[in-house]
Motif scaffolding. Structure first.
Motif, PDB file in Angstrom:
ATOM      1  N   UNK A 141    -100.030 -17.261   0.475  1.00 15.82           N
ATOM      2  CA  UNK A 141     -99.324 -16.183   1.185  1.00 15.82           C
ATOM      3  C   UNK A 141     -98.548 -16.712   2.385  1.00 15.82           C
ATOM      4  N   UNK A 142     -99.093 -17.700   3.072  1.00 17.39           N
ATOM      5  CA  UNK A 142     -98.417 -18.330   4.205  1.00 17.39           C
ATOM      6  C   UNK A 142     -98.389 -19.837   3.978  1.00 17.39           C
ATOM      7  N   UNK A 143     -97.367 -20.534   4.453  1.00 18.96           N
ATOM      8  CA  UNK A 143     -97.263 -21.976   4.207  1.00 18.96           C
ATOM      9  C   UNK A 143     -98.296 -22.776   4.979  1.00 18.96           C
ATOM     10  N   UNK A 144     -98.778 -23.845   4.354  1.00 20.53           N
ATOM     11  CA  UNK A 144     -99.728 -24.738   5.020  1.00 20.53           C
ATOM     12  C   UNK A 144     -99.292 -26.201   4.928  1.00 20.53           C
ATOM     13  N   UNK A 145     -98.245 -26.491   4.165  1.00 16.23           N
ATOM     14  CA  UNK A 145     -97.857 -27.877   3.896  1.00 16.23           C
ATOM     15  C   UNK A 145     -96.544 -28.280   4.565  1.00 16.23           C
ATOM     16  N   UNK A 146     -96.022 -27.470   5.479  1.00 13.45           N
ATOM     17  CA  UNK A 146     -94.713 -27.768   6.043  1.00 13.45           C
ATOM     18  C   UNK A 146     -94.692 -29.027   6.901  1.00 13.45           C
ATOM     19  N   UNK A 147     -95.835 -29.451   7.428  1.00 19.89           N
ATOM     20  CA  UNK A 147     -95.879 -30.679   8.220  1.00 19.89           C
ATOM     21  C   UNK A 147     -96.155 -31.903   7.368  1.00 19.89           C
ATOM     22  N   UNK A 148     -96.372 -31.715   6.067  1.00 22.45           N
ATOM     23  CA  UNK A 148     -96.639 -32.829   5.150  1.00 22.45           C
ATOM     24  C   UNK A 148     -95.337 -33.324   4.541  1.00 22.45           C
ATOM     25  N   UNK A 149     -95.343 -34.575   4.098  1.00 25.44           N
ATOM     26  CA  UNK A 149     -94.144 -35.181   3.539  1.00 25.44           C
ATOM     27  C   UNK A 149     -93.835 -34.617   2.154  1.00 25.44           C
ATOM     28  N   UNK A 150     -92.642 -34.045   2.004  1.00 21.19           N
ATOM     29  CA  UNK A 150     -92.153 -33.565   0.711  1.00 21.19           C
ATOM     30  C   UNK A 150     -90.658 -33.329   0.835  1.00 21.19           C
ATOM     31  N   UNK A 151     -89.961 -33.356  -0.287  1.00 16.90           N
ATOM     32  CA  UNK A 151     -88.509 -33.216  -0.289  1.00 16.90           C
ATOM     33  C   UNK A 151     -88.034 -31.910  -0.908  1.00 16.90           C
ATOM     34  N   UNK A 152     -88.776 -31.425  -1.880  1.00 13.29           N
ATOM     35  CA  UNK A 152     -88.480 -30.148  -2.512  1.00 13.29           C
ATOM     36  C   UNK A 152     -89.742 -29.313  -2.436  1.00 13.29           C
ATOM     37  N   UNK A 153     -89.621 -28.102  -1.869  1.00 15.21           N
ATOM     38  CA  UNK A 153     -90.795 -27.287  -1.568  1.00 15.21           C
ATOM     39  C   UNK A 153     -90.697 -25.933  -2.251  1.00 15.21           C
ATOM     40  N   UNK A 154     -91.801 -25.522  -2.833  1.00  8.98           N
ATOM     41  CA  UNK A 154     -91.921 -24.184  -3.380  1.00  8.98           C
ATOM     42  C   UNK A 154     -92.827 -23.395  -2.447  1.00  8.98           C
ATOM     43  N   UNK A 155     -92.265 -22.358  -1.800  1.00 10.45           N
ATOM     44  CA  UNK A 155     -92.984 -21.579  -0.800  1.00 10.45           C
ATOM     45  C   UNK A 155     -92.827 -20.087  -1.103  1.00 10.45           C
ATOM     46  N   UNK A 156     -93.384 -19.264  -0.218  1.00 10.02           N
ATOM     47  CA  UNK A 156     -93.178 -17.815  -0.291  1.00 10.02           C
ATOM     48  C   UNK A 156     -92.477 -17.334   0.969  1.00 10.02           C
ATOM     49  N   UNK A 184     -86.600 -26.342  -9.538  1.00  3.84           N
ATOM     50  CA  UNK A 184     -87.007 -27.509  -8.752  1.00  3.84           C
ATOM     51  C   UNK A 184     -86.456 -28.797  -9.369  1.00  3.84           C
ATOM     52  N   UNK A 185     -86.539 -28.897 -10.682  1.00  4.24           N
ATOM     53  CA  UNK A 185     -86.017 -30.084 -11.366  1.00  4.24           C
ATOM     54  C   UNK A 185     -84.496 -30.148 -11.227  1.00  4.24           C
ATOM     55  N   UNK A 186     -83.835 -28.999 -11.316  1.00  8.88           N
ATOM     56  CA  UNK A 186     -82.385 -28.970 -11.156  1.00  8.88           C
ATOM     57  C   UNK A 186     -81.986 -29.425  -9.753  1.00  8.88           C
ATOM     58  N   UNK A 187     -82.752 -29.017  -8.736  1.00 12.11           N
ATOM     59  CA  UNK A 187     -82.464 -29.451  -7.366  1.00 12.11           C
ATOM     60  C   UNK A 187     -82.681 -30.955  -7.221  1.00 12.11           C
ATOM     61  N   UNK A 188     -83.667 -31.497  -7.917  1.00 12.17           N
ATOM     62  CA  UNK A 188     -83.890 -32.950  -7.898  1.00 12.17           C
ATOM     63  C   UNK A 188     -82.715 -33.682  -8.539  1.00 12.17           C
ATOM     64  N   UNK A 189     -82.193 -33.158  -9.646  1.00 15.32           N
ATOM     65  CA  UNK A 189     -81.011 -33.758 -10.270  1.00 15.32           C
ATOM     66  C   UNK A 189     -79.812 -33.684  -9.323  1.00 15.32           C
ATOM     67  N   UNK A 190     -79.656 -32.539  -8.638  1.00 21.98           N
ATOM     68  CA  UNK A 190     -78.561 -32.401  -7.667  1.00 21.98           C
ATOM     69  C   UNK A 190     -78.683 -33.458  -6.577  1.00 21.98           C
ATOM     70  N   UNK A 191     -79.903 -33.693  -6.105  1.00 20.89           N
ATOM     71  CA  UNK A 191     -80.106 -34.701  -5.080  1.00 20.89           C
ATOM     72  C   UNK A 191     -79.623 -36.065  -5.561  1.00 20.89           C
ATOM     73  N   UNK A 192     -79.981 -36.431  -6.783  1.00 18.49           N
ATOM     74  CA  UNK A 192     -79.608 -37.748  -7.294  1.00 18.49           C
ATOM     75  C   UNK A 192     -78.092 -37.901  -7.416  1.00 18.49           C
ATOM     76  N   UNK A 193     -77.395 -36.825  -7.719  1.00 17.98           N
ATOM     77  CA  UNK A 193     -75.938 -36.873  -7.828  1.00 17.98           C
ATOM     78  C   UNK A 193     -75.290 -36.947  -6.444  1.00 17.98           C
ATOM     79  N   UNK A 194     -75.937 -36.351  -5.445  1.00 21.90           N
ATOM     80  CA  UNK A 194     -75.335 -36.165  -4.124  1.00 21.90           C
ATOM     81  C   UNK A 194     -75.780 -37.187  -3.090  1.00 21.90           C
TER      82      UNK A 194
END
Length: 376
Positions: A141-156, A184-194
């Motif tokens: 319901x609320x985020x708990x991982x925003x201070x952890x290392x990640x590049x693409x995040x699925x949140x609410x 999420x996978x599409x955003x990862x592909x976008x990252x690789x192109x950009x």
């Protein structure tokens, strides 16, 4: 050792271990961020047989064995494979950097997202992402991982809807349970192109890259502060510097399944009482919880000096509310971001950095463990 530290640009795995000062480091990436009791007990046994019996909890929610011998790596992998804890090959393993909130409930979308994303990263057409690029499934319901290392995040979002977030952005794209992983996978592909020469999403965002259309929903701001104690799902237990012995891991496994976290803590499922075990921190006010320290010398080949003994000595003197990072070199692996106080080992002494990273210019130099106490 002298000269600048070597930046390898990738994290160790099980199939691609990394050589350190005490042998090979073998990182196990539990599927779905969880170790069943039998798995936890099994890797404790493997670590004692094929390594030095020491485990590190990583800032990416993984667990790694230290001191593995080269001639023991093959039987170790065979043991991990029997417990379904290794990927098909090293390339798939390298792409499966998936951090999962430990607070998921059985039957919610989190398990489904983790399984679908794992499958997508193993597909032949999966994007060939940089070695430290990762995903966070932060779908409580609320985020708990925003201070952890990640590049693409699925949140609410604030209304409970799912959003897909590029790390470094203030807004996310609305998605559904059915489209979340594909997006999420599409955003990862976008990252690789950009990305050009950028290896992390936040750096790409800082450079001014414009996201694909649709990232319009404001993110929530994390208020959760990790600490040991009781949770509705079990007992959260911490380890000083995220390190424990195989005996400690085996004892924890007797209390329940183990959920991984990026905070160098483990959530012991269904445990009603905090385990009283040597090496476990159960007091939320323990000053060691505000101290981060890498392996340092001699355990790390790049460490210029000891770190954890220094960190233990300094912890009681740390000003209230401040964090301390003790790094064996300028890489700052254990805490890549800025800390209130950073102690960096040199070949002969220690440097003190305030409000900065291990690579920043020091405020004071040539300090000893005794003079460090006065300095902080």
């Amino acid at each position: 050792m002298s000269g600048a530290p070597q930046i390898k640009g990738w994290c160790p795995g099980a199939l691609r271990p990394m050589l350190s000062g005490d042998g090979w480091v073998v990182r196990v990436r539990p599927y779905g961020g969880r170790l069943r009791r039998a798995q936890a007990d099994g890797i404790a046994t493997l670590a004692a047989a094929h390594g030095n019996g020491i485990f590190d909890l990583s800032g990416r929610g993984n667990i790694q064995m230290r001191g593995v011998r080269e001639d023991s790596h093959k039987p170790l992998i065979e043991g991990l494979r029997r417990m379904s804890l290794v990927d098909a090959d090293a390339s798939v393993e390298g792409r499966r950097n998936i951090l999962v909130t430990p607070f998921w409930q059985t039957g919610d979308d989190t398990e489904l997202f983790a399984a679908e994303l794992t499958q997508a990263m193993a597909a032949p057409d999966a994007p060939a992402l940089p070695g430290k690029f990762g995903f966070a499934i932060d779908t409580g319901r609320s985020p708990v991982l925003q201070t952890a290392s990640a590049d693409i995040r699925l949140e609410r979002d604030a209304g409970g809807g799912l959003i897909l977030v590029a790390d470094g952005a203030d807004t996310g794209k609305p998605v559904t349970s059915e489209t979340a992983v594909d997006e999420a996978v599409a955003l990862a592909h976008w990252f690789m192109v950009t990305c050009k020469d950028h290896t992390r999403m936040r750096r790409l965002m800082t450079a001014g890259a414009a996201l694909p259309p649709g990232s319009i929903v404001p993110r929530q701001t994390q208020s959760y502060v990790p600490k040991p104690g009781h949770t509705p799902l079990g007992a959260m237990t911490a380890m000083a510097f995220g390190q424990m012995t195989s005996e400690t891991l085996a004892t924890l496994a007797k209390h329940g399944g183990l959920r991984m976290t990026p905070w160098r803590m483990l959530l012991v499922e269904s445990a009603r009482q905090l385990p009283q075990i040597d090496g476990i921190i159960t007091d939320a006010n323990d000053p060691l919880l505000r101290v981060v320290a890498c392996t340092g010398a001699p355990g790390c080949a790049q460490g210029l000096g000891p770190t954890r003994d220094v960190a233990r000595a300094l912890a009681p003197h740390l000003p209230c509310g401040q964090t301390l990072h003790v790094s064996g070199c300028a890489k700052g692996c254990a805490h890549p971001g800025a800390a209130d106080l950073t102690i960096r080992a040199t070949e002969t002494a220690y440097d003190l950095i305030r409000n900065g990273r291990a690579s920043d210019a020091p405020e004071q130099t040539n300090l000893t463990p005794d003079t460090l106490i006065k300095a902080i």
